[in-house]
Write an enzyme that holds these catalytic residues in place. Structure first.
Site, mmCIF file in Angstrom:
data_model
loop_
_atom_site.group_PDB
_atom_site.id
_atom_site.type_symbol
_atom_site.label_atom_id
_atom_site.label_comp_id
_atom_site.label_asym_id
_atom_site.label_seq_id
_atom_site.Cartn_x
_atom_site.Cartn_y
_atom_site.Cartn_z
ATOM 1 N N TYR A 1 17.090 29.930 8.360
ATOM 2 C CA TYR A 1 15.885 30.646 8.796
ATOM 3 C C TYR A 1 15.864 30.844 10.299
ATOM 4 O O TYR A 1 16.202 29.932 11.066
ATOM 5 C CB TYR A 1 14.636 29.855 8.400
ATOM 6 C CG TYR A 1 14.229 30.019 6.959
ATOM 7 C CD1 TYR A 1 13.969 31.285 6.413
ATOM 8 C CD2 TYR A 1 14.082 28.905 6.141
ATOM 9 C CE1 TYR A 1 13.580 31.417 5.087
ATOM 10 C CE2 TYR A 1 13.689 29.030 4.817
ATOM 11 C CZ TYR A 1 13.431 30.297 4.295
ATOM 12 O OH TYR A 1 13.055 30.419 2.997
ATOM 13 N N LYS B 1 0.840 -1.205 0.000
ATOM 14 C CA LYS B 1 0.000 0.000 0.000
ATOM 15 C C LYS B 1 0.875 1.256 0.000
ATOM 16 O O LYS B 1 2.076 1.175 0.298
ATOM 17 C CB LYS B 1 -0.925 -0.028 1.216
ATOM 18 C CG LYS B 1 -0.196 -0.049 2.547
ATOM 19 C CD LYS B 1 -1.111 -0.424 3.699
ATOM 20 C CE LYS B 1 -0.343 -0.402 5.010
ATOM 21 N NZ LYS B 1 -1.134 -0.977 6.121
HETATM 22 C C1 LIG Z 1 -0.378 -1.947 6.782
HETATM 23 C C2 LIG Z 1 -0.994 -3.236 7.094
HETATM 24 C C3 LIG Z 1 -0.224 -4.410 7.114
HETATM 25 C C4 LIG Z 1 1.290 -4.391 7.064
HETATM 26 O O1 LIG Z 1 1.746 -3.951 8.320
HETATM 27 P P1 LIG Z 1 3.309 -3.825 8.658
HETATM 28 O O2 LIG Z 1 3.317 -3.395 10.075
HETATM 29 O O3 LIG Z 1 3.839 -2.767 7.746
HETATM 30 O O4 LIG Z 1 3.935 -5.141 8.415
HETATM 31 C C5 LIG Z 1 -0.879 -5.630 7.238
HETATM 32 N N1 LIG Z 1 -2.234 -5.666 7.393
HETATM 33 C C6 LIG Z 1 -2.994 -4.558 7.416
HETATM 34 C C7 LIG Z 1 -4.455 -4.680 7.595
HETATM 35 C C8 LIG Z 1 -2.405 -3.307 7.285
HETATM 36 O O5 LIG Z 1 -3.167 -2.196 7.344
#
Ligand SMILES: *Cc1c(COP(=O)(O)O)cnc(C)c1O
Length: 349
Positions: A244, A35
């Site tokens: 800055y 994702k």
């Molecule tokens: C993001 C996510 C994962 C992966 O999690 P990690 O901690 O990055 O391994 C797996 N399952 C769901 C439902 C997620 O939202």
């Protein structure tokens, strides 16, 4: 060229997938979570490298990410949508063979009515209170949902990065109570859950961050290197300020390098005056504020000025930089900007 270079080691990525695959029994399938553009590293190249390493099932957050991944992978690998089947997604799910993880009665109804017979999974809430059907809702719909033949039932752990947290056992018990006897393949563990041990693995694991070299997967191989070119150096005299709001003032005469990269590239402003950049093995402290496109660094102690300095590399991992910025590795990775020259390293191992 002033553009900074983000190197992504696809061999290390593949090695991390294989290591997490080996962490569970041979009957357990290891998926890959890609994702948010593969945690900021590029879903096309990352997806292909993971498929080549052996991943057959992928998880994305939304259907559009699934479409991009299908384009990269072609037909075959299963692409699961964690947000489920939203209104407007039906054609994409159908045409690109995506598998929604249904999160609510609404989504169950939408899917079974609009795409009867097409694959789906079910997401249950076992205590995180974020996504998925709760116990009562699931009890009500389970008979006809199971009748429709889900590919998988999954849930997600809220505290898996803390092995001693009581929530892990509680969610495990809830997951068993809600799914025992269904005969459907089950998935509970992301990276943290894999490391909690076999009783959390069920039939399928879903690692994300561990693939990309992040905590809590301690022994992961480093995937990311980020090098920022030095645009200019200048002598700053004792008493002169830098950057800055003049938050840093030279105590002694100093040589200051201005490198290309800033908060617009995901190098958070909270790193101001705190982060370290590296010339090989030599640390060079950031001085003054991180600006939108530039960071100023004290290089007085270097005998030769290099072309670039590393902000992510062997001496400073994503998690270490996150710690300095007061955040987590996930946020550093997914904030990495669009402006970098991305270099994929593959086929070296
Ligand atoms: C993001 C996510 C994962 C992966 O999690 P990690 O901690 O990055 O391994 C797996 N399952 C769901 C439902 C997620 O939202």
């Amino acid at each position: 060229m002033a553009t900074a270079t983000l190197s992504i080691d696809l061999d290390a990525l593949a090695a991390n997938w294989r290591a997490l695959d080996r962490a569970s029994a041979s009957g357990v399938q290891t998926a890959a979570v890609v994702k948010a553009d593969a945690y900021g590293l590029g879903i096309t190249r990352v997806g292909r490298a993971l498929a080549q390493a052996g991943a057959r099932r992928f998880f994305v957050a939304v259907a559009e990410e699934g479409a991009a991944l299908r384009q990269a992978l072609g037909p075959g690998p299963q692409i699961c949508i964690l947000s489920g089947h939203m209104a407007g997604d039906t054609d994409m799910i159908h045409d690109l063979d995506l598998t929604p993880m249904l999160n609510s009665l609404d989504q169950v109804t939408r899917h079974l009515e609009s795409l009867p017979g097409l694959p789906f999974g079910v997401q249950l809430d076992t205590g995180m209170n974020r996504l998925g059907m709760e116990e009562a809702e699931w009890e009500a719909v389970a008979p006809f949902v199971l009748e429709a033949g889900p590919e998988m039932i999954m849930s997600h752990l809220a505290c898996a990065d803390d092995p001693d947290h009581a929530m892990n056992e509680l969610q495990l018990a809830n997951f068993h109570a809600m799914t025992d006897g269904t005969g459907v393949p089950r998935s509970l563990a992301a990276t943290g859950g894999i490391l909690l041990g076999p009783k959390f693995h069920f039939d399928l694991t879903r690692p994300g961050i561990g693939l990309y070299g992040g905590q809590p997967f301690e022994s992961s191989a480093r995937v990311v290197t980020l090098s920022l070119p030095i645009i200019q150096t200048r002598n700053v005299q004792a008493g002169e300020p830098v950057g800055y709001s003049c938050t840093w003032t030279a105590e002694e005469d100093a040589l200051i390098a201005t490198v290309s990269g800033g908060y617009a590239d995901g190098l958070l402003r909270s790193l101001s005056g705190k982060a370290i950049l590296w010339d090989g093995d030599t640390p060079c402290p950031v001085v003054g504020r991180v600006s939108m496109d530039l960071i100023t660094v004290d290089v007085t102690h270097l005998s030769q000025i290099p072309r670039s300095l590393d902000i992510l590399g062997p001496h400073q991992t994503v998690d270490e930089l996150a710690e300095i910025a007061g955040t987590i590795g996930y946020e550093i990775l997914t904030s990495l900007g669009a402006r970098y020259q991305r270099r994929y390293i593959e086929g070296v191992a």
